[in-house]
Design a protein around this motif. Structure first.
Motif, mmCIF file in Angstrom:
data_model
loop_
_atom_site.group_PDB
_atom_site.id
_atom_site.type_symbol
_atom_site.label_atom_id
_atom_site.label_comp_id
_atom_site.label_asym_id
_atom_site.label_seq_id
_atom_site.Cartn_x
_atom_site.Cartn_y
_atom_site.Cartn_z
ATOM 1 N N ASP A 74 17.150 46.749 37.919
ATOM 2 C CA ASP A 74 17.611 48.128 38.395
ATOM 3 C C ASP A 74 19.042 48.533 38.082
ATOM 4 O OD1 ASP A 74 15.077 48.568 39.880
ATOM 5 O OD2 ASP A 74 15.787 47.536 41.523
ATOM 6 N N LYS A 75 19.700 47.508 37.928
ATOM 7 C CA LYS A 75 21.350 47.507 37.538
ATOM 8 C C LYS A 75 21.784 46.574 36.878
ATOM 9 C CE LYS A 75 22.867 45.940 42.204
ATOM 10 N NZ LYS A 75 23.676 46.416 43.447
ATOM 11 N N VAL A 76 22.979 46.751 36.253
ATOM 12 C CA VAL A 76 23.706 45.640 35.763
ATOM 13 C C VAL A 76 25.118 45.741 36.409
ATOM 14 C CG1 VAL A 76 24.851 44.801 33.418
ATOM 15 C CG2 VAL A 76 22.533 46.009 33.352
ATOM 16 N N VAL A 77 25.487 44.505 36.895
ATOM 17 C CA VAL A 77 26.711 44.249 37.641
ATOM 18 C C VAL A 77 27.672 43.472 36.446
ATOM 19 C CG1 VAL A 77 27.986 43.258 39.626
ATOM 20 C CG2 VAL A 77 25.416 44.277 39.816
ATOM 21 N N ASP A 78 28.739 44.109 36.443
ATOM 22 C CA ASP A 78 30.126 43.663 35.873
ATOM 23 C C ASP A 78 30.611 42.488 36.588
ATOM 24 O OD1 ASP A 78 31.867 42.934 33.812
ATOM 25 O OD2 ASP A 78 32.789 44.826 33.819
ATOM 26 N N MET A 79 30.667 41.200 35.830
ATOM 27 C CA MET A 79 31.078 40.075 36.929
ATOM 28 C C MET A 79 32.402 39.686 36.144
ATOM 29 S SD MET A 79 28.252 39.600 38.390
ATOM 30 C CE MET A 79 28.641 38.105 39.420
ATOM 31 N N THR A 80 33.020 40.592 35.387
ATOM 32 C CA THR A 80 34.078 40.214 34.598
ATOM 33 C C THR A 80 35.584 41.016 35.179
ATOM 34 O OG1 THR A 80 32.669 40.108 32.607
ATOM 35 C CG2 THR A 80 35.231 40.102 32.207
ATOM 36 N N HIS A 81 36.741 40.464 35.355
ATOM 37 C CA HIS A 81 37.808 41.001 35.702
ATOM 38 C C HIS A 81 38.402 41.531 34.516
ATOM 39 C CE1 HIS A 81 38.617 39.693 39.955
ATOM 40 N NE2 HIS A 81 38.074 38.471 39.423
ATOM 41 N N ALA A 82 39.114 42.714 34.504
ATOM 42 C CA ALA A 82 39.928 43.124 33.258
ATOM 43 C C ALA A 82 41.255 42.408 33.502
ATOM 44 C CB ALA A 82 40.197 44.790 33.515
ATOM 45 N N TYR A 83 41.968 41.967 32.555
ATOM 46 C CA TYR A 83 42.836 41.242 32.553
ATOM 47 C C TYR A 83 44.141 41.631 31.656
ATOM 48 C CZ TYR A 83 41.217 39.050 28.253
ATOM 49 O OH TYR A 83 40.762 38.920 27.062
ATOM 50 N N ASP A 84 45.504 41.566 31.828
ATOM 51 C CA ASP A 84 46.639 41.342 31.173
ATOM 52 C C ASP A 84 47.436 40.564 31.306
ATOM 53 O OD1 ASP A 84 47.650 42.110 33.656
ATOM 54 O OD2 ASP A 84 47.528 44.467 33.381
ATOM 55 N N ALA A 85 48.843 40.788 30.706
ATOM 56 C CA ALA A 85 49.862 39.789 31.076
ATOM 57 C C ALA A 85 50.023 39.384 32.702
ATOM 58 C CB ALA A 85 51.068 40.290 30.452
ATOM 59 N N ASP A 86 49.752 40.203 33.462
ATOM 60 C CA ASP A 86 50.069 40.020 34.877
ATOM 61 C C ASP A 86 48.804 39.409 35.619
ATOM 62 O OD1 ASP A 86 52.374 41.347 34.959
ATOM 63 O OD2 ASP A 86 51.585 43.383 34.927
ATOM 64 N N PHE A 87 47.801 39.219 34.966
ATOM 65 C CA PHE A 87 46.658 38.441 35.588
ATOM 66 C C PHE A 87 46.990 37.032 35.834
ATOM 67 C CE2 PHE A 87 42.632 36.313 36.379
ATOM 68 C CZ PHE A 87 41.942 37.375 36.996
ATOM 69 N N PRO A 88 46.956 36.448 37.090
ATOM 70 C CA PRO A 88 47.386 35.285 37.341
ATOM 71 C C PRO A 88 46.663 34.083 36.756
ATOM 72 C CG PRO A 88 45.771 36.372 39.244
ATOM 73 C CD PRO A 88 46.238 37.404 38.307
ATOM 74 N N THR A 89 47.488 32.867 36.452
ATOM 75 C CA THR A 89 46.909 31.970 35.512
ATOM 76 C C THR A 89 46.894 30.460 36.466
ATOM 77 O OG1 THR A 89 49.029 31.363 34.280
ATOM 78 C CG2 THR A 89 47.224 32.892 33.499
ATOM 79 N N TYR A 90 46.486 29.342 35.971
ATOM 80 C CA TYR A 90 46.538 28.296 36.900
ATOM 81 C C TYR A 90 48.012 27.588 36.718
ATOM 82 C CZ TYR A 90 45.404 23.667 38.600
ATOM 83 O OH TYR A 90 45.393 22.394 39.248
ATOM 84 N N PHE A 91 48.702 27.831 35.620
ATOM 85 C CA PHE A 91 49.837 27.319 35.561
ATOM 86 C C PHE A 91 51.089 28.480 35.808
ATOM 87 C CE2 PHE A 91 47.268 24.638 32.640
ATOM 88 C CZ PHE A 91 47.415 23.293 33.155
ATOM 89 N N GLY A 92 50.666 29.624 35.983
ATOM 90 C CA GLY A 92 51.400 30.493 36.562
ATOM 91 C C GLY A 92 52.269 31.331 35.442
#
Length: 273
Positions: A48-66
């Protein structure tokens, strides 16, 4: 070749493409009518639908090491050059991304070696968001998996078992990393006993989380990574919108990158419901 030559060549090609598509529009329309009844069995089955499971990201997206995991430098722009082109610099484990077996093993499969048949799989969503709301160190346990199975039946072969903790709503805030005064992070993940159960008792081929790591934030030893990935299975981190899909019955499509020898990489992931 001079810049003017490049620009003229681009403009000529754009004009040529317009003419091609204009001339072919009627033919394409006719072909679409002919093929309208020839959809694949999977799509005809009634997603019935397609759900996007993905975040848009850029240089501000948080990372494990910061540290920023993404940078983009524009090499050409439409105003001056007639086209846009960016040079990208990306840490493999940035944004919604896949962990290949190689990520935590000396000689495991790299991301380009994961069989494509393992990238279109049943999705099983394990909800721990209510527990995580009051305990950021919550983990998926064998009891959570047993409860899921009691409601939905056996976990399908090759399935991706994904943890929904509600952390996807926090990506724009410091609470996504949730570091305390000592720099230790607090966010949910899979307990090693849960992944051991998946390996021993099911045919699951992937696990996924809506947080920064398959292991919970306080993990001192990445026990879940080391248990799961070296067996040839893969992981997905920073999933989005798990609350928008059913806990059973959806099909997950993992658009993994295919750079040779990679330990993982950002992926466009969606669920067909």
């Amino acid at each position: 070749m001079c810049d003017l030559c490049v620009m003229n060549a681009v403009k000529d090609r754009m004009i040529s493409r317009r003419a091609f598509f204009t001339a072919g529009a009627a033919a394409v329309g006719g072909a679409a009518l002919v093929s309208a009844g020839a959809t694949t069995p999977a799509m005809a089955a009634g997603h019935d639908k397609v759900v996007d499971m993905t975040h848009a990201y850029d240089a501000d997206f948080p990372t494990y090491f910061g540290e920023p995991g993404f940078a983009a430098e524009q090499k050409f722009n439409f105003k001056d050059n007639g086209f846009n082109l960016f040079q990208l610099s990306i840490n493999e484990h940035t944004g919604t991304h896949i962990d290949a077996p190689l990520h935590f093993s000396a000689d495991g499969a790299s991301v380009d070696e994961i069989p494509v048949s393992d990238l279109v799989v049943p999705l099983c969503v394990v909800h721990i968001h209510e527990r995580a709301a009051s305990n950021p160190d919550a983990q998926v346990t064998p009891d959570d998996l047993k409860a899921w199975i009691s409601r939905n039946g056996p976990i399908p072969d090759r399935a991706c078992v994904a943890m929904h903790s509600g952390w996807d709503a926090k990506t724009a805030t410091p609470e996504f990393r949730n570091a305390d005064g000592d720099g230790k992070m607090h966010f949910p993940g899979f307990h090693v006993e849960a992944v051991q159960m998946l390996m021993d008792d099911t045919g699951a081929g992937a696990i996924g989380v809506d947080t920064l790591s398959l292991d919970y934030g306080l993990s001192p030893d990445f026990a879940t990574h080391y248990a799961w990935l070296p067996t040839g299975r893969y992981g997905i981190e920073c999933l989005n919108n798990l609350a928008k899909v059913p806990e059973a019955g959806a099909t997950l499509v993992v658009g993994a990158p295919k750079h040779r020898g990679g330990s993982g990489g950002p992926a466009r992931i969606f669920a067909m419901v």
